[in-house]
Design an enzyme around this catalytic site. Structure first.
Site, PDB file in Angstrom:
ATOM      1  N   CYS A 116       0.859  -1.185   0.000  1.00  0.00           N
ATOM      2  CA  CYS A 116       0.000   0.000   0.000  1.00  0.00           C
ATOM      3  C   CYS A 116       0.890   1.227   0.000  1.00  0.00           C
ATOM      4  O   CYS A 116       1.808   1.329   0.809  1.00  0.00           O
ATOM      5  CB  CYS A 116      -0.904  -0.009   1.236  1.00  0.00           C
ATOM      6  SG  CYS A 116      -1.838   1.514   1.431  1.00  0.00           S
ATOM      7  N   ASN A 134       1.580  -8.609  -1.206  1.00  0.00           N
ATOM      8  CA  ASN A 134       0.641  -9.572  -0.632  1.00  0.00           C
ATOM      9  C   ASN A 134       1.280 -10.950  -0.745  1.00  0.00           C
ATOM     10  O   ASN A 134       2.095 -11.199  -1.631  1.00  0.00           O
ATOM     11  CB  ASN A 134      -0.657  -9.605  -1.452  1.00  0.00           C
ATOM     12  CG  ASN A 134      -1.463  -8.335  -1.320  1.00  0.00           C
ATOM     13  OD1 ASN A 134      -1.181  -7.338  -1.963  1.00  0.00           O
ATOM     14  ND2 ASN A 134      -2.466  -8.365  -0.468  1.00  0.00           N
TER      15      ASN A 134
END
Ligand code: HMG
Ligand code: MG
Length: 284
Positions: free
Chosen positions: A238, A247
């Site tokens: 992010c 991720n």
């Protein structure tokens, strides 16, 4: 028959949003189309946020309009406010997600609102989505640790989860945004959250900075969670969470779940193809 565990593919959104180089729209579309052939039933691939905050997602509407829609796949989009929701509907999103935080520091940095202000902003999104019969997923970031505020108390996560649940989110995805969680911390956090809502309405969303994401998934499986967010090729991060790595990779989650005896319904060869596309995209 093996028990099903779902991998919710977030690569085209959580993955690509953090890429510095502007990825051409056609490449994003090709990635989504490849992923929809892998057997995912939900793919998050758009984000209707301010293009000043996340320039990479500025072509989300075009991506949504131009993908080849595979039957049985729900194409999901992030919508931080009513404007985002309206744009997502116009572009044809099947479901949307609101995204809050368990910590004040990240809430402010990511969406320029306190936790309480963000929930107030989500209310009209929920109302509009209910009126249109659209499912809303709720994200909570920083469920273990915040890059600004440090460790986050499990009870704080449980409180925000209860609020999103009572607002009508059909599932709450719990984000280890900076990927520093340990299985012990995940277990303690889930113990608190499961006091408020059933485990089968929760999803785990683990970034893999500390290399513990797969162990954290196992801890969450033990608490009854059966949905995990992941990004093909381990894409992601992010922009408002300094130091956060990608991720956990969808193919790694698939392999671990399969080794544990679960069924994901995914085609490993297609996952490999999508991961190769991601590598090429990043190499350019
Ligand atoms: P703000 O500045 O407080 O809001 O931002 P505003 O209403 O004053 O609007 C500012 C500007 O954005 C205005 O434009 C608006 O028109 C525009 P300007 O007048 O400056 O030209 N704007 C919009 N444009 C397009 N679509 C919209 C929209 N809304 C306003 N929907 C805002 C508030 C929420 C908009 C901003 O903070 C924002 O866009 N934040 C998004 C940040 C983001 O996308 N972060 C990444 C996703 S979250 C994540 O990755 C975590 C997750 O993966 C889970 C985990 O890992 O923990 C989900
Ligand atoms: Mg994330």
């Amino acid at each position: 028959m093996a028990e099903k565990v779902e991998i919710f593919e977030v690569g085209p959104r959580d993955g690509l949003q953090n890429e510095k180089r502007r990825i051409p729209t056609a490449q994003k579309i090709a990635l989504v189309d490849c992923l929809s052939g892998a057997g995912f039933t939900r793919i998050e691939m758009a984000s209707f946020v301010s293009p000043k905050w996340v320039p990479q997602m500025a072509d989300s509407g075009e991506v949504l309009r131009r993908i080849r829609r595979a039957p049985g796949v729900s194409y999901a989009a992030l919508t931080p406010n009513l404007r985002g929701f309206e744009d997502a509907m116009e572009a044809g999103a099947d479901e949307v997600a609101i995204f809050g935080s368990a910590s004040e520091g990240f809430s402010k940095a990511n969406i320029n609102a306190s936790i309480e202000e963000s929930l107030a902003r989500f209310a009209p999104v929920m109302e509009a989505a209910n009126a249109e019969g659209v499912r809303v997923r709720g994200y909570i970031s920083c469920v273990v640790e915040c890059p600004y505020d440090g460790p986050v108390a499990p009870e704080q996560v449980a409180q925000v989860a209860a609020r999103l649940w009572s607002m009508g989110c059909y599932e709450i995805s719990l984000g280890d945004t900076i990927g520093r969680a340990t299985p012990e911390a995940v277990d303690a956090m889930l113990a608190a959250v499961c006091e408020e809502l059933p485990a089968n309405r929760l999803a785990g969303h683990f970034h893999d900075t500390g290399g513990r994401a797969l162990d954290n998934i196992e801890a969450a499986l033990a608490r009854g969670l059966r949905v995990f967010d992941a990004a093909v090729g381990g894409l992601g991060g992010c922009p408002y969470a300094p130091g956060a790595a990608g991720n956990v990779a969808s193919e790694a989650v698939h392999d671990r779940l399969t080794a544990l005896g679960y069924e994901t319904g995914l085609d490993r060869a297609v996952l490999d193809k999508a991961a190769a596309m991601v590598r090429e995209m990043r190499a350019e």
